[in-house]
Design a protein around this motif. Structure first.
Motif, PDB file in Angstrom:
ATOM      1  N   PHE A 240       0.830  -1.218   0.000  1.00 47.21           N
ATOM      2  CA  PHE A 240       0.000   0.000   0.000  1.00 47.21           C
ATOM      3  C   PHE A 240       0.858   1.259   0.000  1.00 47.21           C
ATOM      4  N   LEU A 241       1.939   1.248   0.788  1.00 47.26           N
ATOM      5  CA  LEU A 241       2.817   2.419   0.851  1.00 47.26           C
ATOM      6  C   LEU A 241       3.456   2.698  -0.503  1.00 47.26           C
ATOM      7  N   TRP A 242       3.935   1.649  -1.172  1.00 40.96           N
ATOM      8  CA  TRP A 242       4.547   1.857  -2.485  1.00 40.96           C
ATOM      9  C   TRP A 242       3.520   2.328  -3.515  1.00 40.96           C
ATOM     10  N   ALA A 243       2.311   1.799  -3.435  1.00 42.93           N
ATOM     11  CA  ALA A 243       1.265   2.237  -4.363  1.00 42.93           C
ATOM     12  C   ALA A 243       0.916   3.708  -4.140  1.00 42.93           C
TER      13      ALA A 243
ATOM     14  N   GLY B 116       1.839  14.663 -13.705  1.00 44.54           N
ATOM     15  CA  GLY B 116       0.727  15.090 -14.548  1.00 44.54           C
ATOM     16  C   GLY B 116       0.443  16.578 -14.438  1.00 44.54           C
ATOM     17  N   ILE B 117       0.443  17.115 -13.203  1.00 44.06           N
ATOM     18  CA  ILE B 117       0.211  18.554 -13.012  1.00 44.06           C
ATOM     19  C   ILE B 117       1.318  19.363 -13.679  1.00 44.06           C
ATOM     20  N   PHE B 118       2.553  18.959 -13.479  1.00 44.55           N
ATOM     21  CA  PHE B 118       3.678  19.677 -14.073  1.00 44.55           C
ATOM     22  C   PHE B 118       3.586  19.643 -15.598  1.00 44.55           C
TER      23      PHE B 118
ATOM     24  N   LEU C 289       2.878  10.176  -9.866  1.00 45.24           N
ATOM     25  CA  LEU C 289       2.164  10.329 -11.136  1.00 45.24           C
ATOM     26  C   LEU C 289       1.318  11.599 -11.156  1.00 45.24           C
ATOM     27  N   ILE C 290       0.678  11.936 -10.027  1.00 47.77           N
ATOM     28  CA  ILE C 290      -0.128  13.157  -9.962  1.00 47.77           C
ATOM     29  C   ILE C 290       0.752  14.389 -10.150  1.00 47.77           C
TER      30      ILE C 290
END
Length: 200
Positions: free
Chosen positions: A37-40, A51-53, A47-48
């Motif tokens: 879960f931590l790695w995900a 994507g914003i950048f 990724l977010i």
């Protein structure tokens, strides 16, 4: 190798062990679940951010290689100096549903120096005209229209088609040549009304 001096017992007949010897405990599944879960979560966050950048770069909000943003150029429209010319006759039309506005603006115009007999009042065909506007006939009348607009406390100025000379043979020549400005009072001078763009 010397033979054992110990007597044989029941343990000597046991077969050799083929598996692991000792206590074996399975891995704790909860610990492995938290690591996954931590790695995900970290991968999702990365990724977010990427994507914003990327969106900011694609839209041009972030640029590389230039420290200064381009400055938009504004072309100044030629303006005509306002001139108060009381030789023009003035028609004040109330473009709102509020009574008394035409008379009030007429009083301002007369107080600014126009003779009272050259300033007429009336009602516009529209009762929801948006902004108070001074209309003039030709480009040579624009300066006087600007002066009248200032005399009544500010108004828009526009050249109008309905003030142009007509080809009607019933219209006297002196009527077509008269110097006239038309003020249409808009809802910006009335209270409790919603403006529209209806022409006078």
């Amino acid at each position: 190798m010397a033979s054992s001096t110990f007597p044989r017992d029941r343990f000597d007949d046991l077969p050799d062990s083929t598996g692991r010897v000792g206590a074996h405990r399975a891995e704790k599944p909860r610990l492995r679940g938290w690591i996954v879960f931590l790695w995900a979560a970290i991968a999702t966050l990365v990724l977010i951010i990427v994507g914003i950048f990327g969106t900011l770069v694609a839209s041009g909000r972030i640029t590389f290689g230039s420290d200064t943003a381009p400055v938009p150029t504004v072309s100044a429209e030629p303006t005509v100096a306002a001139v108060v010319d009381t030789t023009y006759s003035v028609v004040v039309l109330n473009g709102t549903g509020q009574d008394g506005l035409a008379a009030s603006v007429r009083d301002q115009i007369v107080a600014a120096g126009w003779p009272g007999d050259t300033v007429e009042t009336g009602d516009s065909d529209s009762s929801d005209f948006a902004r108070t506007t001074v209309y003039y006939r030709s480009e040579g009348d624009e300066a006087a229209a600007q002066g009248l607009a200032q005399a009544i406390g500010g108004a828009e100025v526009a050249q109008s088609d309905f003030l142009q000379p007509t080809d009607d043979p019933n219209t006297p020549d002196d009527e077509s040549a008269v110097k006239r400005l038309v003020v249409v009072i808009g809802l910006d001078r009335a209270s409790g009304a919603t403006p529209s763009t209806t022409a006078p």
